[in-house]
Write a protein that holds these residues in place. Sequence first.
Motif, PDB file in Angstrom:
ATOM      1  N   THR A 182      -7.268   2.702 -10.713  1.00 14.54           N
ATOM      2  CA  THR A 182      -6.565   1.435 -10.530  1.00 14.54           C
ATOM      3  C   THR A 182      -7.582   0.302 -10.381  1.00 14.54           C
ATOM      4  O   THR A 182      -8.764   0.472 -10.648  1.00 14.54           O
ATOM      5  N   SER A 183      -7.104  -0.824  -9.919  1.00 19.40           N
ATOM      6  CA  SER A 183      -7.956  -1.994  -9.719  1.00 19.40           C
ATOM      7  C   SER A 183      -8.286  -2.156  -8.239  1.00 19.40           C
ATOM      8  O   SER A 183      -7.451  -1.879  -7.376  1.00 19.40           O
ATOM      9  N   PRO A 184      -9.506  -2.622  -7.911  1.00 16.82           N
ATOM     10  CA  PRO A 184      -9.855  -2.833  -6.500  1.00 16.82           C
ATOM     11  C   PRO A 184      -9.300  -4.114  -5.916  1.00 16.82           C
ATOM     12  O   PRO A 184      -9.385  -4.332  -4.706  1.00 16.82           O
ATOM     13  N   THR A 185      -8.740  -4.989  -6.741  1.00 18.99           N
ATOM     14  CA  THR A 185      -8.222  -6.260  -6.241  1.00 18.99           C
ATOM     15  C   THR A 185      -7.052  -6.029  -5.290  1.00 18.99           C
ATOM     16  O   THR A 185      -6.352  -5.024  -5.375  1.00 18.99           O
ATOM     17  N   SER A 186      -6.843  -6.970  -4.399  1.00 24.82           N
ATOM     18  CA  SER A 186      -5.821  -6.818  -3.367  1.00 24.82           C
ATOM     19  C   SER A 186      -4.423  -6.790  -3.982  1.00 24.82           C
ATOM     20  O   SER A 186      -4.028  -7.702  -4.703  1.00 24.82           O
ATOM     21  N   GLN A 187      -3.698  -5.722  -3.673  1.00 22.65           N
ATOM     22  CA  GLN A 187      -2.318  -5.580  -4.122  1.00 22.65           C
ATOM     23  C   GLN A 187      -1.369  -5.432  -2.929  1.00 22.65           C
ATOM     24  O   GLN A 187      -0.236  -4.991  -3.084  1.00 22.65           O
ATOM     25  N   LEU A 188      -1.855  -5.794  -1.731  1.00 24.24           N
ATOM     26  CA  LEU A 188      -1.058  -5.586  -0.532  1.00 24.24           C
ATOM     27  C   LEU A 188       0.222  -6.413  -0.540  1.00 24.24           C
ATOM     28  O   LEU A 188       1.249  -5.991  -0.014  1.00 24.24           O
TER      29      LEU A 188
END
Length: 406
Positions: A182-188
């Motif tokens: 997946t991507s490390p960017t914030s998906q919270l």
Amino acid sequence: MESPLFLPVLATCRLLLAWVHFPVPDGLLIDHQLTSPLTSYFRLKEGLWLYHHGVDPYVGGILKHSPLFLSLFSTVPLGRVAWALSDIVGAWALVRIWRSRQQLGQSRRDGLVGTAYLLNPYLLLPSLASSTSTFENAAVLLTLMFAAEGRPSLALLALALSTHLSLTTLLLVVPVLMLLATSPTSQLASPRLFGESYWKVLRYASEFVVYWFVLVCAASIMAGGVWNWMRESWGASLILPDLTPNPGFWWYFFTEMFDHFRPFFLMVFSTHLVIYVMPVCIKFQHDALYAAFLLLGILGAFKPYLTLADPGLFLSMFAVFPEIYPYLRHAIVTALLHAHASLLLPLFHALWVIEGRGNANFYYAASLVMGIAGGAGIVDACFAGMRIAVGSVPEAERGKWEVIQE
């Protein structure tokens, strides 16, 4: 801290601190809060002496380190500079994780993120005490850095190395595999189901097993072709043969335990660590880096042979997730609990071990305060990660915590 030169200057100061060779108090080198039987440099030196004199260092129960440490320190003369360099590598990896999460080449927050690692007393003091936990933390951060940057082979090799040095790091295998897919960017703030290819995750898992098996074979060759190092090194985290005091929960409980019940409760305590993996990874399947962060917090509270370096890594990683700050409800309480524990632990340790005026109950009481501080941080971070999705912070308050990016 906003200057691009701040972090290099801080790293240079850390190297100078190691290069000056100022006298480190003997009490710091054997402090039970900073080193454990699995990370003690004194035990490693004794194992090296036995190794150089043709004696199996894993006979007698003194050496608990991986044969990779034994081979490294017997081949390359390493001094304090090695620990300083390891600290710098860990700080550099933490900054790279931050940049990958924000999709930035460079930001004004880099200095703050690096400082959160290099000036964290929970990490600096074990490094000055020559605890090998410094190298273990650096390996964990390199694993997360390579995974966040989408470099699977390097990430899996670093993961195999970190699990080899410290068996409890196996808790990070699932979130690291998810992070690679997946991507490390914030998906919270936008939770979603893990929709990546499961075949890709399976391929990464197979590659990890290959790296891990190669390291096991190499370690056995370095140990003289014997396999008893597994029981002494990895087995120590499972059977707890050494009940040396530490800031964790395990040692005192098993000191008072009847031998008849010991196997059952060893199984219970070990299972207790493992049961968190799947719930955390399922709940935060949309943000695998945050799941790894929470599992590091769980290790920092419930690890069998705990040192201050374990909760220190979790606390330093808070700098990578500024989006959760406005959602933390008990940050001040958690900070005060850590301050309280950091005062009580050395005080009660001195009263009991050095002065002989206290007893084990004093030190264990301080360990319980440390455990409560770790638990409070984990719970607060977990709920903050979930509250972002519902947007429970007013817009006016949320604006105060906007991340400054360039």
